[in-house]
Design a protein around this motif. Structure first.
Motif, PDB file in Angstrom:
ATOM      1  N   LEU A   1       0.826  -1.201   0.000  1.00 34.85           N
ATOM      2  CA  LEU A   1       0.000   0.000   0.000  1.00 34.85           C
ATOM      3  C   LEU A   1       0.867   1.261   0.000  1.00 34.85           C
ATOM      4  O   LEU A   1       0.562   2.234  -0.715  1.00 34.85           O
ATOM      5  N   CYS A   2       1.944   1.238   0.761  1.00 31.29           N
ATOM      6  CA  CYS A   2       2.870   2.387   0.763  1.00 31.29           C
ATOM      7  C   CYS A   2       3.446   2.618  -0.627  1.00 31.29           C
ATOM      8  O   CYS A   2       3.572   3.762  -1.082  1.00 31.29           O
TER       9      CYS A   2
ATOM     10  N   LEU B   1       0.823   4.129  -2.985  1.00 29.26           N
ATOM     11  CA  LEU B   1       0.551   5.532  -2.704  1.00 29.26           C
ATOM     12  C   LEU B   1       1.619   6.462  -3.252  1.00 29.26           C
ATOM     13  O   LEU B   1       1.402   7.664  -3.383  1.00 29.26           O
ATOM     14  N   GLN B   2       2.783   5.900  -3.579  1.00 24.66           N
ATOM     15  CA  GLN B   2       3.901   6.722  -4.035  1.00 24.66           C
ATOM     16  C   GLN B   2       4.253   6.526  -5.502  1.00 24.66           C
ATOM     17  O   GLN B   2       4.813   7.422  -6.124  1.00 24.66           O
TER      18      GLN B   2
ATOM     19  N   HIS C   1      -9.232   4.845  -2.146  1.00 26.97           N
ATOM     20  CA  HIS C   1      -8.508   5.846  -2.943  1.00 26.97           C
ATOM     21  C   HIS C   1      -9.029   5.755  -4.373  1.00 26.97           C
ATOM     22  O   HIS C   1      -8.688   4.817  -5.103  1.00 26.97           O
TER      23      HIS C   1
END
Length: 528
Positions: free
Chosen positions: A179-180, A183-184, A211
């Motif tokens: 997930l990190c 998100l990037q 999201h």
């Protein structure tokens, strides 16, 4: 990797500048360079070379061009033997040196604005010198990106190896790490195990639903858990496939290819649909009559990228049904037209056009009709915003702003836009008005030209696509001749018929559909 293309040394003339520009465009097109960067390079070359020819003293006898790509940097080198000047000095930018602000309104400031870096070298042992312009590319990968999520490191490495020949693969050992990453980074496909510590695959997929911009990322579960309850829970989350381990290299590759292909098809369909809706909403339109003027607009829309915009706003004060004649004679009453050419030939430029329309309308609505020079005021505000605003600064555009009022009066100002034509029974006259491109220098100023037309005269506004939609210089000259002749020969027929005649000629002699073309015809109403 280094690659250099040396173009043949050419005499310093505007004819050769035009020819060389086409050569550069062809070279860049063969190198798969983005349209946005190609436009920057071509504009900088055209401005530097043409201004050297027009304004350097002594004038160069030759201009030689080299194009170089090295370690993520495109470079354009111009060698000449004319006036020695150093465009990298700050005072040159402030004064614009001999690069003036008139014809097209560009010059040194534009070159500084559109290039990432520049160097100027004088050859001490010769009279030759070189201007080098540079553009740095961001590191990108052309391969689709796949994120694999699995707490079993052996299987994670194995499936990563299966896919790494065709795809850029990122690995994550659990859902939280995945997930990190999501998100990037931009990821084209997620392949995830279900049973993992900290955050399992089902929880990861649910987290993506929170999201909106990640809802459409293709998602595959690759798991050894084949009970019906788990499968049903997974399928209810809108995944693209559910695969049971172990999976062969062939099956994994085939499934990934199929899902990515389908994802691209959906993306293209959505993009084309949105692009069409935006294009339809941007179609130029004008009222048939206003403030003693007749007007018509006609255009050809390629449907790809940027676009031509025609916006208007009526500034009428003291309007009442009791005394309409008094209103027509009030100098504060006029209609403003703005014809804009947003450069770019991809869908991104179309979205910028759509965003720009709302901003320009806002500027038009807030112009004080009681103040003098509304057109220069609007262009000045537009230029400052295009320089400072994060969104508008990504757009290269030109604009022609004009006000029309009773008595055949018009006031015109332009920002990098082609100058209008005035057509009368005695011939065609190009109006002497020009100004710098919006967003090139801070505090840019513009001047307006006032003109009065009789009922048997016309004003022609247009975007450059009207005269440049042909493959070579000879064809463009032929197109220009036929269009201008048609404009003159149709002076005595109604505006809409004249516009249709011009576009009929345009359709016949143009064969380059990379740019939109728009024509606006304006004429004082016949007095009764």
């Amino acid at each position: 990797m280094t690659s250099i293309v040396n173009l043949e040394c050419k005499p310093a003339s505007l004819k050769e500048v035009t020819h060389t520009r086409k050569e550069i465009e062809k070279i860049l097109g063969n190198r798969s360079i983005t349209t946005h960067l190609s436009n920057k390079i071509l504009l900088c070359f055209a401005e530097a070379a043409s201004n050297l020819v027009n304004h350097a003293c002594p004038r160069p006898t030759f201009i030689q061009v080299n194009i170089e790509y090295n370690d993520g940097c495109w470079q354009l080198h111009l060698n000449d033997d004319g006036q020695r000047w150093n465009p990298t000095l700050p005072d040159r930018v402030r004064s614009l040196d001999f690069f003036n602000q008139n014809e097209g309104g560009r010059g040194l400031a534009l070159i500084h604005s559109l290039s990432d870096d520049m160097e100027y070298k004088i050859q001490k042992e010769s009279r030759f010198h070189r201007l080098s312009l540079k553009w740095y590319l961001k590191e990108t990968t052309t391969k689709p990106c796949i994120l694999i999520v699995d707490d079993d490191l052996c299987q994670l490495r194995l499936y990563s190896a299966y896919l790494s020949e065709e795809y850029h693969v990122i690995e994550a050992e659990n859902g939280e790490t995945a997930l990190c990453i999501l998100l990037q980074k931009d990821v084209d496909l997620v392949i995830s195990d279900i049973r993992m510590p900290h955050m399992d695959g089902l929880s990861l997929k649910k987290a993506l639903h929170r999201h909106s911009y990640m809802l459409l990322i293709p998602f595959i579960f690759l798991t050894d858990d084949d009970n019906s309850e788990t499968r049903n829970n997974a399928l209810s989350l809108g995944i693209d496939d559910y695969m049971i381990k172990p999976v062969s290299k062939f099956t994994l590759l085939q499934t990934s290819r199929r899902i990515l292909k389908r994802s691209n098809q959906i993306h293209n369909q959505l993009t084309n649909r949105v692009n069409k809706r935006i294009s339809d909403s941007l179609m130029p339109s004008l009222p048939r009559k206003a403030h003693g003027w007749e007007m018509t607009v006609i255009s050809r829309n390629t449907g790809i990228g940027g676009g031509d915009l025609v916006l208007h706003h009526d500034y009428s004060t003291h309007i009442n049904s009791y005394n309409n004649n008094q209103d027509r004679n009030n100098s504060d009453n006029y209609i403003m037209l703005n014809i804009v050419d947003v450069m770019g030939h991809d869908v991104t430029a179309k979205f910028f056009s759509y965003a720009f329309v709302g901003y320009l309308r806002g500027l038009m609505y807030h112009i004080d009709s009681n103040k003098r020079d509304p057109c220069p005021t609007l262009l000045r505000q537009l230029s400052d915003s295009a320089l400072e605003d994060g969104l508008l600064s990504q757009v290269i555009l030109t604009c022609c702003s004009i006000t029309l009022s009773a008595g055949g009066k018009c006031e015109i100002a332009t920002a990098g836009h082609p100058a209008p034509f005035k057509i009368s029974p005695s011939g065609i006259q190009k109006l002497d008005v020009g100004g710098i491109l919006p967003g090139v220098v801070s505090g840019a100023t513009y001047k307006s030209l006032t003109s009065y037309l009789d009922y048997n005269e016309r004003l022609v506004l247009y975007t450059d696509g009207l005269f440049e939609a042909a493959e070579n210089k000879k064809a463009r000259k032929q197109l220009e001749t036929h269009v201008t002749n048609t404009l003159y020969n149709t002076l005595s027929i109604p505006l809409n018929e004249a516009a249709e005649s011009v576009m009929h000629i345009f359709d016949h002699y143009s064969n380059n559909n990379r740019d939109d073309a728009t024509l606006v015809l304006l004429q004082p109403e016949t007095t009764k």
